[in-house]
Scaffold this motif. Structure first.
Motif, short mmCIF file in Angstrom:
data_model
loop_
_atom_site.label_atom_id
_atom_site.label_comp_id
_atom_site.label_asym_id
_atom_site.label_seq_id
_atom_site.Cartn_x
_atom_site.Cartn_y
_atom_site.Cartn_z
N ASP A 171 -3.20 -14.43 31.88
CA ASP A 171 -2.01 -14.06 32.83
C ASP A 171 -1.14 -14.95 32.63
OD1 ASP A 171 -3.25 -15.97 34.46
OD2 ASP A 171 -4.26 -14.07 35.22
N GLN A 172 -0.32 -16.03 32.39
CA GLN A 172 0.11 -16.81 33.00
C GLN A 172 1.53 -16.88 32.36
OE1 GLN A 172 -1.54 -20.84 33.26
NE2 GLN A 172 -1.02 -20.85 35.99
N LEU A 173 1.20 -15.37 30.69
CA LEU A 173 2.42 -15.63 29.67
C LEU A 173 3.15 -15.01 30.43
CD1 LEU A 173 0.17 -17.19 27.24
CD2 LEU A 173 1.31 -18.52 28.91
N SER A 174 4.61 -14.92 29.52
CA SER A 174 5.68 -13.67 29.98
C SER A 174 4.75 -12.85 27.95
CB SER A 174 6.79 -13.84 28.82
OG SER A 174 6.68 -14.56 28.27
N GLY A 175 5.59 -11.47 28.26
CA GLY A 175 5.35 -10.77 26.97
C GLY A 175 5.63 -11.76 25.77
N GLY A 176 6.57 -12.49 25.42
CA GLY A 176 7.40 -12.56 24.29
C GLY A 176 6.02 -14.06 23.84
N GLN A 177 5.47 -14.78 24.96
CA GLN A 177 5.01 -15.78 25.00
C GLN A 177 3.51 -15.29 24.48
OE1 GLN A 177 4.80 -17.02 28.54
NE2 GLN A 177 6.91 -19.08 28.24
N ARG A 178 2.86 -14.08 24.63
CA ARG A 178 1.81 -13.56 24.84
C ARG A 178 1.85 -13.35 22.83
NH1 ARG A 178 -0.72 -10.03 29.29
NH2 ARG A 178 -0.05 -11.98 31.27
N GLN A 179 2.87 -12.99 22.46
CA GLN A 179 3.17 -11.87 21.29
C GLN A 179 2.99 -13.30 20.76
OE1 GLN A 179 5.34 -11.29 18.77
NE2 GLN A 179 4.16 -10.25 17.82
N ARG A 180 3.39 -14.39 20.72
CA ARG A 180 3.46 -15.68 19.72
C ARG A 180 1.73 -16.22 20.12
NH1 ARG A 180 8.58 -16.45 22.12
NH2 ARG A 180 10.26 -17.25 20.85
N VAL A 181 1.29 -16.38 20.89
CA VAL A 181 0.06 -16.65 21.22
C VAL A 181 -0.92 -15.40 20.47
CG1 VAL A 181 -2.14 -17.19 22.72
CG2 VAL A 181 -0.07 -17.80 22.81
N ALA A 182 -0.70 -14.35 20.62
CA ALA A 182 -1.74 -13.57 19.16
C ALA A 182 -1.14 -13.65 18.02
CB ALA A 182 -0.67 -11.91 19.43
N LEU A 183 0.04 -14.10 17.77
CA LEU A 183 0.40 -14.24 15.68
C LEU A 183 -0.52 -15.82 15.71
CD1 LEU A 183 2.00 -13.04 13.91
CD2 LEU A 183 3.66 -14.28 14.92
N ALA A 184 -0.46 -17.13 16.87
CA ALA A 184 -0.39 -17.54 16.57
C ALA A 184 -2.21 -17.97 16.25
CB ALA A 184 -0.66 -18.80 17.33
N ARG A 185 -2.99 -16.83 17.13
CA ARG A 185 -4.76 -16.74 16.79
C ARG A 185 -5.46 -16.12 15.67
NH1 ARG A 185 -7.82 -12.85 21.12
NH2 ARG A 185 -6.70 -11.64 19.54
N ALA A 186 -3.97 -15.59 14.93
CA ALA A 186 -4.75 -14.72 13.78
C ALA A 186 -4.56 -15.48 12.88
CB ALA A 186 -4.13 -13.75 13.74
N GLN A 226 -1.62 -4.70 19.21
CA GLN A 226 0.21 -3.65 19.70
C GLN A 226 -0.47 -4.50 21.09
OE1 GLN A 226 0.47 0.22 19.82
NE2 GLN A 226 1.78 0.18 21.42
N SER A 227 -1.72 -4.58 22.48
CA SER A 227 -1.56 -5.04 22.85
C SER A 227 -2.00 -6.19 23.36
CB SER A 227 -2.84 -4.33 23.81
OG SER A 227 -3.92 -4.57 23.52
N TYR A 228 -2.60 -6.78 22.33
CA TYR A 228 -2.61 -8.56 21.70
C TYR A 228 -3.87 -8.84 21.99
CZ TYR A 228 2.83 -8.55 22.65
OH TYR A 228 3.85 -7.96 23.13
N ALA A 229 -4.36 -8.35 23.31
CA ALA A 229 -6.05 -8.12 23.01
C ALA A 229 -6.34 -9.91 23.05
CB ALA A 229 -6.78 -7.89 21.70
N LEU A 230 -5.82 -10.57 23.77
CA LEU A 230 -5.98 -11.77 24.09
C LEU A 230 -7.17 -12.17 24.77
CD1 LEU A 230 -2.14 -13.34 24.45
CD2 LEU A 230 -3.50 -13.44 22.76
N PHE A 231 -7.46 -12.66 25.02
CA PHE A 231 -9.06 -13.06 25.74
C PHE A 231 -8.67 -13.27 27.08
CE2 PHE A 231 -10.77 -14.21 21.69
CZ PHE A 231 -11.07 -13.03 21.41
N PRO A 232 -8.53 -13.03 28.70
CA PRO A 232 -8.22 -13.34 29.57
C PRO A 232 -8.92 -14.87 30.66
CG PRO A 232 -8.64 -11.19 30.14
CD PRO A 232 -8.46 -12.20 28.63
N ASN A 233 -10.37 -15.00 29.60
CA ASN A 233 -10.96 -15.91 29.77
C ASN A 233 -11.19 -17.32 29.66
OD1 ASN A 233 -12.33 -14.45 27.78
ND2 ASN A 233 -14.19 -15.94 27.93
N MET A 234 -10.17 -17.33 28.76
CA MET A 234 -9.69 -18.71 27.35
C MET A 234 -8.06 -19.02 27.43
SD MET A 234 -11.86 -18.12 24.15
CE MET A 234 -13.24 -17.18 24.07
#
Lengths: 265, 348
Positions: B141-156, B91-99
């Motif tokens: 931290d430069q991404l919008s909510g929708g972009q983060r969502q897509r990145v999270a999906l791509a990562r999975a 839900q919070s995407y859990a993207l790694f801020p250090n990458m």
């Protein structure tokens, strides 16, 4: 909001007075370390003799303090960062209890802590006589500062979810710790390191009880010089202390600031 | 990318219950079979056990003793999440801020020991598929909510998982974006033919995305069915109330007829002294001519352009809502009849 010039002037005056109250003693002390004769004042002339004498008399204590601070830092990093991670992963009554227990040495007077260490381990001669004995005291005293600042950052970045994310991608616990937990805990580790190093270098209470004539640290040496030397030497000693600690603080702050700026970019 | 994807796994839960350390029962013993390639939606209010179910499938929680999780028939109950080869979107995407974005997407390949050049190339492919390759070098931290969502999906998806688990992936986004991404996720899941389990509390998302929907309440399954079954034939009041607007009429069944204050209607049901007829607003036909089974009086008419929403009340005061074509001119106080399609009503 409109601010009346009178109110502003008053605020400025109070601030400057408070600042002066705090800065003047430091400046006086530094100046005393540089004057030929403190009781005659600056008129007697300025000199670096006292600083040179301090170096001649106390250089080993200064080096020992640096070694001790770095050693304390190393131990608190090795113990504190994994411990903070473990506590952040399982928040609950147990982890709060552990946190409280680890924090106790800060609340207990350093003398009492030192006494306890001497009673328990003072009989082991080699240990008692070595710098490691002081190191143990310093680790006990500084560990909560490392632990708490790392834990605060780990909670802020929601490290549990980040770790779950890494685990879902196949990362083992060790990979998670090295590649996700530590890099994201960096601001907390830096802040903790700053605290640990400065506290260790300046620590007197504990160290005074734990030291032997052969394991004097800088603050203990300072006390010694106040007690047995000219006031100018003690003051010059303070100056040396300033010269050591201020660049260190600035360097650590800059490391933290650079990192923060990069994150915000 | 899509043709060399690992085929989706069949997932089976057998008697999976969950009691937390403090004694809270999050999940009653639950059995569930998910077919390979199926998109299953777990739907329910907060605290219904849907996220716990997802976390048990993921391997982030273990079921109470006796519960079993099977992937393609193999027991994975004891395997931790990192050994299950699942993709998960949090839900919070859990993207790694250090990458960076591409490093995030390549991370799953990195821990699998894929060489740097290859993993970056493969992460690049997934980013391209998600049409976010332009963001590859951005920081999170430069991404919008929708972009983060897509990145999270791509990562999975980059690790080519056997199953993808989505935990309220759109909840953090605004309504317009949510609808857009919902369509995108739907297309993606179908194209990849991957087994997907999607947790949401949003009925519109559930109806749009699910091959099947599991409606949950108080840690148990209230109903399993296709979106149409759930919508048109809700198993009980809870399901009916949770999914869409539902009309209910109280009455009794006598001699194959449902009798209510508004009139009677032929039904296929055994006699019953108390029964509730449930139907959706859009399944009823309005007939202005007199003589049909159920009679109502028009209370209010809300003209909506293409359609109009009509609020009706029966002789005993029970109220229903229905939708009518905009051409029919109605005003408050009119007497109308309604006709119901027997296949689209539920008698409970």
């Amino acid at each position: 909001m409109q601010r009346s010039p009178l109110v502003f002037a008053l605020q400025l005056l109070v601030t400057l007075l408070a600042a002066a109250f705090l800065v003047v003693p430091a400046l006086t002390s530094i100046l005393a370390g540089l004057t030929v004769n403190y009781f005659q004042g600056v008129r007697s002339g300025l000199t670096l003799d006292w600083v040179a004498q301090v170096w001649g008399l106390y250089a080993p204590t200064i080096l020992r303090s640096i070694v001790l601070a770095l050693g304390t830092l190393a131990v608190t990093l090795v113990i504190g960062v994994p411990a903070a991670w473990a506590l952040a992963r399982k928040p609950g009554r147990m982890s709060r209890l552990v946190e409280e227990v680890v924090t106790l040495p800060v609340a207990i007077p350093g003398l009492a802590l030192a006494l306890a260490l001497i009673l328990a381990y003072g009989g082991i001669r080699e240990f008692r006589a070595s710098i490691l004995f002081i190191l143990v005291g310093h680790v006990l005293y500084t560990l909560p500062f490392m632990l708490r600042s790392v834990m605060a950052v780990l909670a802020a970045v929601d490290v549990r979810t980040l770790e779950e994310g890494a685990a879902s991608l196949g990362a083992s616990p060790w990979q998670r710790f090295i590649q996700v937990v530590v890099p994201n805990a960096r601001p907390g580790i830096l802040a903790g390191a700053l605290m640990v190093v400065t506290l260790s270098i300046g620590e007197f209470n504990l160290t005074w009880m734990l030291h032997t004539p052969l394991t004097q640290t800088l603050p203990v040496g300072l006390a010694d010089s106040y007690a047995s030397m000219r006031l100018e030497i003690a003051s010059a000693y303070t100056l040396v202390f300033f010269i050591m600690i201020v660049p260190l603080l600035i360097a650590i702050q800059m490391m933290g600031g650079e990192r923060a700026a990069k994150t915000r970019k | 990318m899509s043709n060399n994807h690992t085929p989706g796994a069949a997932i089976t839960l057998v008697g999976c219950a969950k009691t937390f350390a403090d004694g809270t029962r999050a999940l009653e013993p639950l059995d569930l079979a998910i077919a390979p390639g199926e998109t299953l939606v777990l739907l329910g209010p907060s605290g219904c056990g849907k996220t716990t179910t997802l976390r048990i499938i993921a391997g982030l929680e273990s079921p109470d003793a006796g519960g079993k999780v099977l992937f393609d028939g193999a027991d994975v109950t004891r395997l931790p999440i990192e050994k299950r080869n699942v993709g998960m979107v949090f839900q919070s995407y859990a993207l790694f801020p250090n990458m960076s974005v591409v490093e995030n997407v390549a991370y799953g390949l990195r821990v699998r020991g894929v060489a740097k050049a290859e993993r970056l190339a493969r992460a690049g492919e997934v980013l391209e598929m998600m049409r976010i390759d332009a963001l590859a070098d951005r920081r999170i931290d430069q991404l919008s909510g929708g972009q983060r969502q897509r990145v999270a999906l791509a990562r999975a998806l980059a690790v080519r998982p056997r199953v993808i688990l989505l935990d309220e992936p759109l909840t953090a986004l605004d309504a317009a974006l949510r609808e857009h991404l919902r369509a995108e996720i739907d297309g993606l899941l179908r194209r990849l033919a991957i087994t997907a389990i999607y947790v949401t509390h949003d009925q519109a998302e559930a109806l749009a995305l699910g091959d099947r929907i599991v409606v949950m309440r108080h840690g148990a399954i209230a109903q399993i069915g296709t979106p149409r079954e759930i919508y048109f034939r809700p198993a009980d009041d809870f399901v009916a109330g949770f999914v869409g607007v539902t009309n209910r009429l109280e009455g009794a069944v006598r001699g194959g007829r449902f009798e209510t204050a508004a009139g009677a209607l032929a039904v296929e049901a055994a006699d019953r002294a108390a029964a509730t007829l449930a139907f959706r607003p859009e399944t009823a036909q309005l007939c202005v001519a007199a003589g049909s089974g159920l009679r109502f009086r028009v209370d209010q008419v809300h003209f909506q352009g293409a359609r109009q929403r009509v609020l009706l009340s029966a002789a005993d005061g029970s109220r229903i809502v229905l939708e009518a074509a905009a051409e029919v001119v109605l005003s408050a106080g009119d007497e109308v009849g309604i006709a119901l399609d027997p296949s689209r009503i539920a008698l409970v």
